[in-house]
Design a protein around this motif. Structure first.
Motif, mmCIF file in Angstrom:
data_model
loop_
_atom_site.group_PDB
_atom_site.id
_atom_site.type_symbol
_atom_site.label_atom_id
_atom_site.label_comp_id
_atom_site.label_asym_id
_atom_site.label_seq_id
_atom_site.Cartn_x
_atom_site.Cartn_y
_atom_site.Cartn_z
ATOM 1 N N UNK A 190 -7.009 -9.349 5.612
ATOM 2 C CA UNK A 190 -6.135 -8.111 5.583
ATOM 3 C C UNK A 190 -5.774 -7.875 7.178
ATOM 4 N N UNK A 191 -6.240 -9.369 7.899
ATOM 5 C CA UNK A 191 -5.624 -10.076 9.459
ATOM 6 C C UNK A 191 -4.287 -10.672 8.846
ATOM 7 N N UNK A 192 -3.609 -10.771 7.622
ATOM 8 C CA UNK A 192 -3.038 -12.099 7.612
ATOM 9 C C UNK A 192 -1.305 -10.998 7.132
ATOM 10 N N UNK A 193 -0.603 -12.077 7.054
ATOM 11 C CA UNK A 193 0.280 -11.675 7.063
ATOM 12 C C UNK A 193 1.432 -12.469 5.538
ATOM 13 N N UNK A 194 0.653 -13.068 5.341
ATOM 14 C CA UNK A 194 1.190 -13.855 3.802
ATOM 15 C C UNK A 194 -0.406 -13.293 2.109
ATOM 16 N N UNK A 195 -0.877 -12.391 2.740
ATOM 17 C CA UNK A 195 -0.320 -11.839 1.307
ATOM 18 C C UNK A 195 -0.858 -10.133 1.863
ATOM 19 N N UNK A 196 -0.694 -10.167 -0.027
ATOM 20 C CA UNK A 196 -0.710 -8.450 -0.277
ATOM 21 C C UNK A 196 -1.699 -8.521 -0.762
ATOM 22 N N UNK A 197 -2.738 -6.640 0.007
ATOM 23 C CA UNK A 197 -3.867 -6.391 -0.209
ATOM 24 C C UNK A 197 -3.034 -4.960 -0.825
ATOM 25 N N UNK A 198 -4.164 -4.629 -2.111
ATOM 26 C CA UNK A 198 -3.979 -3.956 -2.929
ATOM 27 C C UNK A 198 -5.970 -3.722 -3.359
ATOM 28 N N UNK A 199 -6.095 -2.061 -2.220
ATOM 29 C CA UNK A 199 -7.184 -2.160 -2.708
ATOM 30 C C UNK A 199 -7.668 -0.904 -4.005
ATOM 31 N N UNK A 200 -8.761 -1.096 -4.405
ATOM 32 C CA UNK A 200 -9.137 -1.318 -5.863
ATOM 33 C C UNK A 200 -10.792 0.121 -5.408
ATOM 34 N N UNK A 201 -11.477 0.531 -6.610
ATOM 35 C CA UNK A 201 -11.833 0.879 -6.508
ATOM 36 C C UNK A 201 -13.552 -0.341 -6.352
ATOM 37 N N UNK A 202 -14.668 -0.111 -5.657
ATOM 38 C CA UNK A 202 -15.523 -0.909 -5.443
ATOM 39 C C UNK A 202 -16.817 -0.740 -6.670
ATOM 40 N N UNK A 203 -16.500 -2.175 -7.502
ATOM 41 C CA UNK A 203 -17.058 -1.805 -9.040
ATOM 42 C C UNK A 203 -18.535 -1.591 -8.331
ATOM 43 N N UNK A 204 -19.667 -2.052 -7.706
ATOM 44 C CA UNK A 204 -20.897 -1.074 -7.141
ATOM 45 C C UNK A 204 -20.742 0.282 -7.241
ATOM 46 N N UNK A 205 -19.217 0.514 -7.121
ATOM 47 C CA UNK A 205 -19.237 2.299 -7.064
ATOM 48 C C UNK A 205 -19.210 2.523 -8.581
ATOM 49 N N UNK A 206 -18.192 2.174 -9.217
ATOM 50 C CA UNK A 206 -17.462 2.425 -10.230
ATOM 51 C C UNK A 206 -17.215 1.714 -10.801
ATOM 52 N N UNK A 207 -17.824 0.717 -11.942
ATOM 53 C CA UNK A 207 -17.771 -0.451 -12.526
ATOM 54 C C UNK A 207 -15.889 -0.032 -13.149
ATOM 55 N N UNK A 208 -16.139 0.742 -14.017
ATOM 56 C CA UNK A 208 -15.254 0.680 -15.143
ATOM 57 C C UNK A 208 -14.078 1.302 -14.376
ATOM 58 N N UNK A 209 -13.922 1.710 -13.611
ATOM 59 C CA UNK A 209 -12.533 2.367 -12.421
ATOM 60 C C UNK A 209 -11.844 0.175 -11.587
ATOM 61 N N UNK A 210 -13.069 -0.049 -11.291
ATOM 62 C CA UNK A 210 -12.267 -0.976 -10.536
ATOM 63 C C UNK A 210 -12.074 -1.584 -11.711
ATOM 64 N N UNK A 211 -11.914 -2.308 -12.876
ATOM 65 C CA UNK A 211 -11.491 -2.887 -13.869
ATOM 66 C C UNK A 211 -10.437 -1.789 -14.483
ATOM 67 N N UNK A 212 -9.927 -0.900 -15.078
ATOM 68 C CA UNK A 212 -8.837 -0.616 -15.173
ATOM 69 C C UNK A 212 -7.473 -0.851 -13.828
ATOM 70 N N UNK A 213 -8.287 -0.424 -12.483
ATOM 71 C CA UNK A 213 -7.319 -0.471 -11.669
ATOM 72 C C UNK A 213 -7.294 -1.836 -11.181
ATOM 73 N N UNK A 214 -7.845 -2.995 -11.354
ATOM 74 C CA UNK A 214 -7.706 -4.380 -11.562
ATOM 75 C C UNK A 214 -6.201 -4.464 -12.530
ATOM 76 N N UNK A 215 -6.580 -4.261 -13.466
ATOM 77 C CA UNK A 215 -5.636 -3.781 -14.585
ATOM 78 C C UNK A 215 -4.588 -3.852 -15.010
ATOM 79 N N UNK A 216 -4.660 -2.199 -14.272
ATOM 80 C CA UNK A 216 -3.249 -1.835 -13.769
ATOM 81 C C UNK A 216 -2.257 -2.675 -12.978
ATOM 82 N N UNK A 217 -3.560 -3.465 -11.834
ATOM 83 C CA UNK A 217 -2.186 -4.345 -10.896
ATOM 84 C C UNK A 217 -1.796 -5.405 -11.333
ATOM 85 N N UNK A 218 -2.322 -6.015 -12.653
ATOM 86 C CA UNK A 218 -2.434 -7.197 -12.976
ATOM 87 C C UNK A 218 -0.514 -6.216 -13.351
#
Length: 222
Positions: free
Chosen positions: A39-67
């Motif tokens: 999060x401190x690097x200017x060389x990468x864009x960070x996209x937050x998603x739901x932690x899979x440890x909280x909701x695995x299906x939400x994490x899967x959907x959000x990473x899929x949408x990101x790609x």
């Protein structure tokens, strides 16, 4: 374009630096609400998603949408899983057109995460593997109490349970008292492996790979 994750993985900074040095544009998915050095690097864009440890299906959907959202024409793009949770996602996700996984992918993710399966494959392949026993109940473990000291570890790196991704700790048991304490904490909640505790010396040598060679050498012994 290369998409790496999770950003909290220990290897994330080194992977990012290597990709940027090679000229790649990098985006990373991170567990929402968790800190990471990326999060401190200017060389990468960070996209937050739901932690899979909280909701695995939400994490899967959000990473899929990101790609899907960062697909760049017909150029080949690569997803690089950096931790067990991301490997699990890579085995579940339907990659968009022009995306490939630079890791185990859908077919091999089960082997990557199933330690009991890994053990059997290693034995069949001729590797020297410490004697390993699979157990599902406390009684199963107590049958092997004569093997102390031993390590009690989850048979799977991570797995989905009640809509969440979870894992189990490794428990080193030097004597009967420590074993009984570990068994009370575990209580047959998931399959485990019993392996002998092997004493030895570990050594590591590290450095930063640059175009001018390896810099900042360091090492340790334990």
């Amino acid at each position: 374009m290369v998409c790496i994750g999770f950003a909290e993985a220990l290897s994330a900074p080194e992977v990012l630096w290597s990709l940027v040095d090679a000229g790649y544009r990098v985006i990373a998915f991170a567990r929402r609400g968790q800190r990471s050095s990326l999060r401190h690097s200017r060389h990468v864009q960070i996209v937050d998603v739901t932690p899979p440890e909280q909701d695995s299906r939400a994490a899967l959907a959000e990473v899929s949408a990101l790609l899907a959202s960062v697909t760049e024409g017909n150029a080949q793009q690569v997803m690089v899983p950096l931790d067990d949770a991301a490997v699990w996602l890579s085995g579940q996700i339907e990659l968009p057109t022009n995306w490939i996984c630079a890791c185990v992918g859908r077919e091999q993710s089960r082997v990557a995460l199933d330690k009991w399966l890994q053990t059997r494959v290693a034995i069949e392949s001729g590797f020297r593997v410490p004697k390993t026993v699979s157990a599902s109940t406390v009684d199963d473990v107590l049958k092997h109490v004569d093997r102390l000291p031993l390590i009690l570890r989850s048979a799977r790196a991570v797995w989905e349970e009640n809509g969440r991704l979870r894992g189990g700790p490794n428990r080193t048991c030097a004597n009967r008292q420590e074993l009984e304490s570990a068994l009370r904490q575990w209580n047959g909640a998931y399959p485990v492996l019993l392996q002998p505790f092997i004493r030895g010396i570990g050594e590591g040598i590290f450095g930063i790979a640059t175009s001018d060679g390896i810099q900042a050498w360091s090492g340790h012994r334990r």
